[in-house]
Design a protein around this motif. Sequence first.
Motif, PDB file in Angstrom:
ATOM      1  N   PRO A 238     -20.580  57.496  19.367  1.00 45.96           N
ATOM      2  CA  PRO A 238     -19.313  56.767  19.351  1.00 45.96           C
ATOM      3  C   PRO A 238     -18.757  56.587  20.767  1.00 45.96           C
ATOM      4  CG  PRO A 238     -18.977  59.031  18.661  1.00 45.96           C
ATOM      5  CD  PRO A 238     -20.452  58.862  18.824  1.00 45.96           C
ATOM      6  N   VAL A 239     -18.288  55.410  21.052  1.00 45.35           N
ATOM      7  CA  VAL A 239     -17.631  55.107  22.318  1.00 45.35           C
ATOM      8  C   VAL A 239     -16.174  54.816  21.996  1.00 45.35           C
ATOM      9  CG1 VAL A 239     -17.528  53.577  24.316  1.00 45.35           C
ATOM     10  CG2 VAL A 239     -19.757  54.158  23.290  1.00 45.35           C
ATOM     11  N   PHE A 240     -15.281  55.683  22.447  1.00 47.79           N
ATOM     12  CA  PHE A 240     -13.874  55.571  22.091  1.00 47.79           C
ATOM     13  C   PHE A 240     -13.147  54.573  22.984  1.00 47.79           C
ATOM     14  CE2 PHE A 240     -15.284  59.818  20.789  1.00 47.79           C
ATOM     15  CZ  PHE A 240     -14.951  59.776  19.441  1.00 47.79           C
ATOM     16  N   HIS A 241     -12.141  53.930  22.403  1.00 44.98           N
ATOM     17  CA  HIS A 241     -11.442  52.835  23.077  1.00 44.98           C
ATOM     18  C   HIS A 241     -10.061  53.222  23.583  1.00 44.98           C
ATOM     19  CE1 HIS A 241     -14.028  49.792  20.570  1.00 44.98           C
ATOM     20  NE2 HIS A 241     -14.727  50.452  21.472  1.00 44.98           N
ATOM     21  N   GLY A 242      -9.774  54.511  23.662  1.00 46.91           N
ATOM     22  CA  GLY A 242      -8.495  54.929  24.209  1.00 46.91           C
ATOM     23  C   GLY A 242      -7.347  54.907  23.217  1.00 46.91           C
ATOM     24  N   ARG A 243      -7.643  54.683  21.956  1.00 45.91           N
ATOM     25  CA  ARG A 243      -6.597  54.729  20.937  1.00 45.91           C
ATOM     26  C   ARG A 243      -6.173  56.185  20.724  1.00 45.91           C
ATOM     27  NH1 ARG A 243      -4.402  50.065  18.925  1.00 45.91           N
ATOM     28  NH2 ARG A 243      -4.594  50.721  16.735  1.00 45.91           N
ATOM     29  N   PRO A 244      -5.011  56.421  20.098  1.00 45.88           N
ATOM     30  CA  PRO A 244      -4.597  57.811  19.828  1.00 45.88           C
ATOM     31  C   PRO A 244      -5.675  58.569  19.066  1.00 45.88           C
ATOM     32  CG  PRO A 244      -2.793  56.292  19.382  1.00 45.88           C
ATOM     33  CD  PRO A 244      -3.996  55.447  19.651  1.00 45.88           C
ATOM     34  N   GLU A 245      -5.802  59.856  19.363  1.00 45.78           N
ATOM     35  CA  GLU A 245      -6.846  60.660  18.724  1.00 45.78           C
ATOM     36  C   GLU A 245      -6.706  60.688  17.212  1.00 45.78           C
ATOM     37  OE1 GLU A 245      -7.072  64.613  20.327  1.00 45.78           O
ATOM     38  OE2 GLU A 245      -8.719  64.053  21.657  1.00 45.78           O
ATOM     39  N   TRP A 246      -5.468  60.626  16.708  1.00 45.26           N
ATOM     40  CA  TRP A 246      -5.304  60.707  15.259  1.00 45.26           C
ATOM     41  C   TRP A 246      -5.821  59.451  14.552  1.00 45.26           C
ATOM     42  CZ3 TRP A 246      -2.237  56.853  13.414  1.00 45.26           C
ATOM     43  CH2 TRP A 246      -1.292  56.300  14.286  1.00 45.26           C
ATOM     44  N   VAL A 247      -6.167  58.420  15.315  1.00 45.48           N
ATOM     45  CA  VAL A 247      -6.807  57.225  14.746  1.00 45.48           C
ATOM     46  C   VAL A 247      -8.315  57.424  14.671  1.00 45.48           C
ATOM     47  CG1 VAL A 247      -7.287  54.771  15.060  1.00 45.48           C
ATOM     48  CG2 VAL A 247      -4.989  55.660  15.513  1.00 45.48           C
ATOM     49  N   SER A 248      -8.912  57.869  15.788  1.00 44.06           N
ATOM     50  CA  SER A 248     -10.370  57.991  15.870  1.00 44.06           C
ATOM     51  C   SER A 248     -10.876  59.396  15.554  1.00 44.06           C
ATOM     52  CB  SER A 248     -10.837  57.617  17.281  1.00 44.06           C
ATOM     53  OG  SER A 248     -10.341  58.545  18.239  1.00 44.06           O
ATOM     54  N   GLY A 249     -10.018  60.381  15.696  1.00 47.63           N
ATOM     55  CA  GLY A 249     -10.448  61.767  15.528  1.00 47.63           C
ATOM     56  C   GLY A 249     -10.883  62.414  16.825  1.00 47.63           C
ATOM     57  N   GLY A 250     -11.232  61.597  17.831  1.00 52.59           N
ATOM     58  CA  GLY A 250     -11.616  62.111  19.135  1.00 52.59           C
ATOM     59  C   GLY A 250     -12.814  63.044  19.078  1.00 52.59           C
ATOM     60  N   ALA A 251     -12.806  64.021  19.984  1.00 51.48           N
ATOM     61  CA  ALA A 251     -13.935  64.942  20.085  1.00 51.48           C
ATOM     62  C   ALA A 251     -14.063  65.831  18.847  1.00 51.48           C
ATOM     63  CB  ALA A 251     -13.789  65.815  21.336  1.00 51.48           C
ATOM     64  N   TYR A 252     -12.968  66.043  18.134  1.00 54.75           N
ATOM     65  CA  TYR A 252     -13.034  66.903  16.945  1.00 54.75           C
ATOM     66  C   TYR A 252     -13.880  66.268  15.854  1.00 54.75           C
ATOM     67  CZ  TYR A 252     -11.552  70.077  13.238  1.00 54.75           C
ATOM     68  OH  TYR A 252     -11.538  71.014  12.232  1.00 54.75           O
ATOM     69  N   GLY A 253     -13.852  64.938  15.780  1.00 55.39           N
ATOM     70  CA  GLY A 253     -14.605  64.227  14.752  1.00 55.39           C
ATOM     71  C   GLY A 253     -13.692  63.468  13.816  1.00 55.39           C
ATOM     72  N   LEU A 254     -14.277  62.727  12.913  1.00 53.35           N
ATOM     73  CA  LEU A 254     -13.503  61.883  12.009  1.00 53.35           C
ATOM     74  C   LEU A 254     -12.576  62.676  11.097  1.00 53.35           C
ATOM     75  CD1 LEU A 254     -16.133  59.194  10.894  1.00 53.35           C
ATOM     76  CD2 LEU A 254     -14.292  58.963  12.575  1.00 53.35           C
ATOM     77  N   GLU A 255     -12.805  63.972  10.980  1.00 52.28           N
ATOM     78  CA  GLU A 255     -11.935  64.796  10.145  1.00 52.28           C
ATOM     79  C   GLU A 255     -10.539  64.940  10.744  1.00 52.28           C
ATOM     80  OE1 GLU A 255     -15.322  67.779   8.311  1.00 52.28           O
ATOM     81  OE2 GLU A 255     -14.975  67.620  10.461  1.00 52.28           O
TER      82      GLU A 255
END
Length: 295
Positions: A238-255
């Motif tokens: 996954p390549v993240f687009h800088g959206r808030p982590e609660w949208v993408s899950g960030g490094a923690y994952g989709l959970e």
Amino acid sequence: MRSVFRDGEGHLRNGWKALGFLVVTAVLMGLLMWLQSLLPLALKQVVQPPFAAFLAVLLVSLDFLYLERQPLTSLGMSLDRRAARHFGAGVLGGMVLVGLVAVCGWAAGGYHLERAGNPQVTAVVKAAWLMLGVALFEETLFHGYLFQRVIRGLGAFWAQVVLSLIFCLAHPFNTQMDVPTRIVAMLTTFLAGWMLGLCYLRTRHLALPVGVHMGWNWFLGVMGFGVSGNESHGWWTPVFHGRPEWVSGGAYGLEASIFSAVVLALAIIGLTRWKGSATRDGHTQPEGPSLASNA
């Protein structure tokens, strides 16, 4: 003291059974995990820590069932066509659920997936084996003997509340995450515990929750997302687009994505409305009282 430890029929209360089960399991799990660490490297790759933990839970479950003169099948554990059918449906269902979360996050502009530079089939197969061990361990621990004795003591609803909270708190949450992301991750984990509990309640068998749990975690890793904060390497990255982590899950994952909470809530609604297969297959058992009369 009889009323504290024994119910009206003179049997040990289910609350004490559950507590004893947790204590003995923790001791045996520590011992088996230590023994696993002493195995040769080749065996360690097969008998990974989750399988050692699963063996501990299984052995303690067998001991406690022996004292109650109950068979292992009373926990919803068997190897038959029904179990295979539920397990397969669960794996597929878990993959579909987490796939829906991934699509929602992508549509919201949270990330895009790129093909991994050198995807390895063996790595994905090893991940499937590992996630099978994780699912067997966690479902046998959280929705096997412990869950079912709490159901007998408190009833199905409060058993769901208690075990879903324990399931949530048993997962590590990185303190470096933003507070909103951590809240979403905790909410999602609680909902996941509730959904998996419903998978057992609707079938009275552990095969379905084990399958859902494995399918969800494994497909997360295949897509390259973190699995409950643990880094994974799959066929995509996954390549993240800088959206808030609660949208993408960030490094923690989709959970840790709000879309996981939405999808899991919908799954819970569907499972709640589903009458299940337990009655049709003749695998019913009482769900216990609504109050803690024999806890």
